[in-house]
Design an enzyme around this catalytic site. Structure first.
Site, mmCIF file in Angstrom:
data_model
loop_
_atom_site.group_PDB
_atom_site.id
_atom_site.type_symbol
_atom_site.label_atom_id
_atom_site.label_comp_id
_atom_site.label_asym_id
_atom_site.label_seq_id
_atom_site.Cartn_x
_atom_site.Cartn_y
_atom_site.Cartn_z
ATOM 1 N N HIS A 58 16.953 42.656 27.799
ATOM 2 C CA HIS A 58 16.518 44.037 27.581
ATOM 3 C C HIS A 58 16.703 44.562 26.160
ATOM 4 O O HIS A 58 16.219 45.655 25.854
ATOM 5 C CB HIS A 58 17.213 44.981 28.582
ATOM 6 N N HIS B 182 29.997 43.374 30.720
ATOM 7 C CA HIS B 182 28.580 43.266 30.375
ATOM 8 C C HIS B 182 28.458 42.771 28.936
ATOM 9 O O HIS B 182 28.978 43.396 28.006
ATOM 10 C CB HIS B 182 27.899 44.624 30.519
ATOM 11 N N ASP C 54 25.682 41.769 26.155
ATOM 12 C CA ASP C 54 24.272 41.695 25.765
ATOM 13 C C ASP C 54 23.977 40.307 25.225
ATOM 14 O O ASP C 54 24.649 39.830 24.304
ATOM 15 C CB ASP C 54 23.971 42.757 24.709
ATOM 16 N N ASP D 39 22.531 47.537 32.725
ATOM 17 C CA ASP D 39 21.932 48.100 31.518
ATOM 18 C C ASP D 39 20.491 47.631 31.423
ATOM 19 O O ASP D 39 20.221 46.442 31.244
ATOM 20 C CB ASP D 39 22.715 47.644 30.280
#
Length: 1059
Positions: free
Chosen positions: A619, A276, A278, A414
């Protein structure tokens, strides 16, 4: 003669094995100390520093200066390129050779002009395999090592480049991870050498660590635990670190243990490599591009060495970046996708979290655009419904074009919440499966399921799986494997679980050690089965045995991070405004396309602007939980959308209304799907403005009324404004009557026709309140329940209220309010003729630290449920704190309105750019501004403008229902949300319309069309026609049927334009 069996003390035996594999203790004689053998320094090391992120071809042409281990480089966000010239001794022929590299910056190894591996100390990637058997020329295994040359008869040499970013895996926080970055931080190269790597020692270490994990994890009450411990102890007995010939005997003991298999009923863990990343967070967008390269090239190297390894990768935006910046790497990703090892997932562009009437200038004639989306998160809460659809539309089309197929599962590990409309949106985009895990972060209540069906607002259902290990960054340890089974809340209903392994957030991904652990645990007695698997295999297994799964209905509310609904108010405002601008551009461009043969729909420009908006809806961006640099980039994106969007809007409006100027050279355009009568400020020569009452049909336009018709108004009462001797002011338009006390607080709000008072007896509305706002850790993310105990009303000074506009078409009063010694507020309270709500235009100069500003309206309404707008609909949440599930929602999210209603009467609070809200008892509260200091110390500091409005109404209020209107809907329950050109067939002149049922009812309605439509077909959210969805056009009308909160998309094929 064999040694006699001895009694074994649990602790001493356990610690004996621990010390044998320890990287800290006894490394002079234990096994860990033999992982690397002979070593030598690199032959020549040189470097150069740059503030830019240079492409490889440019970087290698720069002037490199001599460097050495121990050198410091920086500051933060710069890049240090190293040229590493290696000479490998001939004595190492036949052995595995690594470049060992340790730095506190993130590194990427380049070889032969291509990236080959990431080097990140925090991601346990501190060595690069130069060759796994020096001197062998097997082209299949060593094609990537062909640049080894022979400078002498004895040695091998080559040159590498290492690109080191001056930031760590999680940015460069000053003092703590989430602190604002330290702009002067320096980084250091602490190791750069060649070493022989002993693969047999590595495999023994993996086995011993796994056996230790089994012994600890199963505990002293378990027979298998003792078998694991005694096997490990015996391995230590037979293994002499200085005599490699003893290693096979120890390996055989481990193989015998791990070869003892479990039963058929064992839980199966599906292990999928994952990383993952970001898209922006504690580092800027541009650094994410390099994080992707570092992480994914490392995963590719693992795929080459481990054909059974499967790696799942989400976020089309990141793949698009890599395609542009690293084309060679991208081609290899596509190659491994064809092999089934690199698996694109998610289906979205990124992993996701209405203004007042405004004029739109345009050439010949000038236009006034009435584009009021006042009642108009990828974060899973804040984007609009249409933005969520576009996440999938852009993402799925990208995956289809680049990898040959769309994603079958939504992947959102997430996020900060999950809208109740997500199941329907997933369904409409061809997705029936959903993987996430963030609810494991709930602060108050433990979510009761890991595998379940999720039923959305309209009744759509998707299969959901939360990995029971409650993480998307597993490392393959026995502890994690056992937790996955023990923690599973659906025992007896689901016997399969996901296990996502690899370093995430900052990137890095899986390691060979993780893979070796998981492969060793494939089928071992006492543990669940572990198989390297794909998301498709996992969900297929879950679907095959889903009869007993439970169903969760409604939103999945994250009981944490609810400060993100308010943090960075300017980002929230930019998001709402840009969603509206793109809506309006698409609508007017679609209408211009239908009415003009010469107009070219700006498809490419709109795609670019939408992708910018979708990027900002990641997010950690739209939520405001990012560093200052990211917030500034996001604001630049919004400014680009505003600027280019308004240019496109002007062009479309000019084409649409060509030849139809009003008496004043103005036309007024209404981009909303209902007829509207409103007061507008129209331009006059010299830059002045005059007020006019104008009426415009739905999604159409009308000329500005001539000056002679401005005053003799309809049967509506003009606005009366009265200021009493005590300084209080009354505004009355015959629909509502507003009373303000001398400080600007609302003492009365009456619905005139019924005489019903909306403000609670003895209370005041428009009360600003200030709270202390110090969370436990996550500053920009969290507001804690205890902040409510620090409520302090902000009291104004009598005599500050003054009349602004004196009545007629508009009446207003304004006041100043000192919030604190450092912050102040000014507000104009406005009431227009014929308007059912009062508006509060607010300007705040905000200079606080860890404070939270809200505005409250105590209502004379009693209800156990309040209603909040969400994407394509609304939902109810409790106004009481009966259960822990209720009080955990002390701060919730909403879009453009919230409403508290009892039978026959209610009060709605509307806003133009806010998302945080709450209704406790009968008090409606809108969250306005926060002041966190991490990760952005400047968050929310400065000037803010926003508007909210208050509307009393009878019963739950429906939407409002020589001019021209493109579309109108016969039912107030159905809203036409979007009009755009179809993605796939620009030559066919096709439009897509998206409508939804907004009241929660079954509705049959007519859609009236004024455009030359040739054919109408139902389609899904990806604009794929429904074979059985052809609709009959009757007298320019289409009959549509809706179930509660259903979203329908129509594909309209336009008739050829007249020549």
């Amino acid at each position: 003669m064999a040694a006699a069996p001895a009694l074994k003390h649990w602790r001493t035996t356990l610690e004996r094995v621990e010390k044998f594999v320890s990287p800290l203790y006894f490394t002079d004689c234990n096994l860990r100390g033999r992982l690397f053998g002979a070593s030598c320094p690199v032959a020549v090391l040189s470097s150069f520093l740059t503030p830019e992120r240079l492409p490889y071809q440019e970087a290698v042409q720069r002037d490199f200066r001599p460097a050495q281990v121990g050198d410091s480089f920086g500051p933060t966000w710069w890049t240090c390129w190293f040229r590493v010239e290696l000479t490998i001794p001939e004595a190492w022929v036949g052995q595995e050779v690594h470049l060992c590299w340790e730095s506190d910056g993130e590194g990427l190894v380049w070889r032969d002009g291509e990236p080959v591996q990431g080097l990140t100390k925090e991601g346990e990637k501190t060595s690069y395999v130069l060759t796994d058997r020096l001197g062998e020329r097997d082209p299949r295994r060593f094609k990537r090592f062909s640049c080894l040359s022979f400078p002498s008869s004895r040695d091998y040499s080559l040159t590498l480049y290492v690109e080191v970013a001056c930031n760590g895996l999680l940015g460069a926080g000053k003092g703590s991870m989430i602190a604002a970055p330290d702009p002067e931080k320096m980084f250091q190269l602490s190791r750069a050498e060649l070493a022989v790597f002993h693969r047999d020692v590595h495999m023994l270490l993996v086995d011993l660590e796994l056996l230790l994990g089994i012994a600890k994890g199963l505990g002293k009450d378990n027979q298998r635990s003792f078998q694991a411990l005694y096997t490990a102890n015996q391995m230590v007995n037979v293994c002499d670190p200085d005599q490699p010939e003893t290693f096979p005997v120890a390996q055989a003991l481990a193989s015998r243990f791990f070869g003892q298999h479990g039963g058929e009923s064992q839980h199966t863990i599906h292990a999928t490599g994952h990383c993952h990343i970001d898209t922006a967070w504690l580092w800027p967008f541009k650094e994410t591009v390099r994080k992707c390269a570092r992480s994914w090239v490392t995963a590719l190297q693992l795929m080459e060495r481990n054909p059974e390894f499967i790696f799942a990768c989400s976020q089309a935006q990141q793949l698009e970046w890599v395609k542009s910046r690293y084309p060679g790497l991208y081609s290899r990703l596509q190659e491994f996708a064809c092999r089934g090892q690199f698996v694109p997932v998610g289906g979205t562009w990124v992993e996701m979290g209405s203004g007042w009437p405004e004029r739109l200038p345009a050439p010949r004639p000038a236009l006034t655009c009435v584009a009021s989306h006042f009642l108009h998160c990828q974060d899973g809460n804040l984007p609009s419904g249409e933005a969520m659809v576009r996440q999938f539309l852009q993402g799925q089309n990208f995956f289809l074009q680049e990898f040959g197929k769309m994603c079958s599962e939504f992947w959102l590990p997430d996020t900060f919440g999950y809208s109740a409309q997500l199941p329907q949106i997933m369904h409409g985009c061809g997705i029936r499966r959903f993987l996430s895990q963030k609810l494991s972060w709930n602060l108050v209540n433990s979510f009761p399921h890991h595998t379940f069906f999720w039923e959305g607002l309209d009744g759509s259902r998707v299969l959901v799986h939360f990995p029971p290990g409650d993480s998307y960054g597993m490392q393959g340890s026995v502890e994690e494997v056992l937790k996955t089974v023990a923690n599973n809340r659906d025992k007896g209903r689901a016997n399969h679980s996901a296990f996502l392994f690899g370093f995430g957030d900052g990137g890095g991904g899986p390691t060979q050690t993780m893979l070796d652990r998981l492969k060793r645990l494939s089928n071992t007695d006492g543990l669940p089965r572990v198989q390297l698997s794909s998301p498709r295999q996992l969900f297929s297994a879950l679907e095959s045995d889903s009869e007993q799964l439970c169903t969760w209905v409604g939103e999945l509310f994250l009981e944490l991070h609810n400060g993100t609904y308010t943090t960075h108010a300017q980002i929230k405002k930019g998001n709402r405004e840009c969603e509206r601008i793109l809506h309006d551009v698409e609508l007017l461009s679609s209408l211009a396309l239908a009415r003009s043969a010469q107009f070219l729909y700006p498809a490419a420009q709109l795609q670019h602007l939408w992708r910018l908006l979708l990027l900002n809806q990641f997010h950690d961006v739209v939520t405001g939980s990012c560093i200052q640099m990211v917030a500034e980039e996001a604001m630049c994106h919004y400014e680009d959308i505003r600027s280019h969007g308004n240019t496109l809007l002007s062009a479309a409006a000019a084409a649409l209304c060509a030849g139809e100027p009003g008496p004043e050279g103005l036309l007024i355009v209404n981009t909303l799907p209902w007829k509207r009568t409103e007061v507008m400020a129209l331009p006059k020569p010299g830059g002045a403005h005059s007020l006019a009452l104008v009426t415009v049909p739905s999604m159409g336009y009308a000329p500005v009324p001539p000056p002679t018709s401005l005053q003799p108004l309809l049967p509506q009462q003009p606005v009366f404004v009265v200021q009493e001797t005590d300084g209080s002011v009354t505004l009355d338009n015959g629909i509502i009557r507003v009373k303000l006390d001398p400080t600007g607080r609302l003492t009365s709000l009456v619905l005139v026709a019924s005489g019903r008072e909306a403000i609670a007896e003895g209370a005041v509305g428009n009360q600003f309140v200030l709270f202390d706002d110090v969370p436990l850790y996550w500053d920009a993310w969290d507001v804690m329940d205890y902040h409510l105990e620090t409520r302090k009303p902000v009291l104004g000074q009598a005599g500050t209220l003054a009349v602004g506009t004196e009545g007629g078409l508009r009446g207003s009063a304004w006041f100043l309010l000192q919030i604190s010694p450092n912050s102040r507020l000014s507000q104009e309270v406005v009431l227009d003729v014929g308007c059912p709500y009062v508006r509060f235009h607010t300007e705040v100069h905000w200079h606080e630290a860890h404070k939270f500003l809200k505005v409250e309206f105590p209502a004379r309404v009693r209800s156990s449920q309040a209603t909040y707008e969400i994407q394509f609909g609304h939902l109810q949440r409790p106004t009481h704190y009966n259960t822990s599930w209720d009080w955990a929602r002390f701060e919730v999210w909403a879009h453009r309105w919230m409403d508290l209603s009892e039978h026959g009467f209610g009060l709605a609070l509307l806003n133009d750019c806010k998302y945080g809200a709450s209704v406790r008892g009968s008090i409606l509260s809108l969250s306005l501004l926060r002041a966190p200091k991490a990760p952005d110390a400047t968050a929310d500091t400065g000037r803010h403008e926003f508007t909210y409005a208050l509307m009393p109404h009878k019963a739950p209020s429906p939407a409002p229902a020589t001019s021209w209107s493109a579309f109108s809907v016969s039912s107030p329950a159905v809203l036409l949300e979007t009009v755009k050109q179809a993605e796939s067939s620009p030559q066919r002149r096709s439009l897509v319309l998206r409508l939804y049922e907004a009241h929660g009812s079954h509705v049959d309605c007519w859609l009236h069309l004024s455009l030359p439509v040739q054919e109408a077909i139902l389609c899904d959210l990806l604009e794929r026609p429904d074979p059985a969805g052809h609709l009959t056009l009757r007298d320019s009308r289409l009959k549509l049927t809706f179930s509660p909160f259903q979203v329908l998309s129509l594909l309209l094929v336009l008739q050829p334009p007249p020549h």
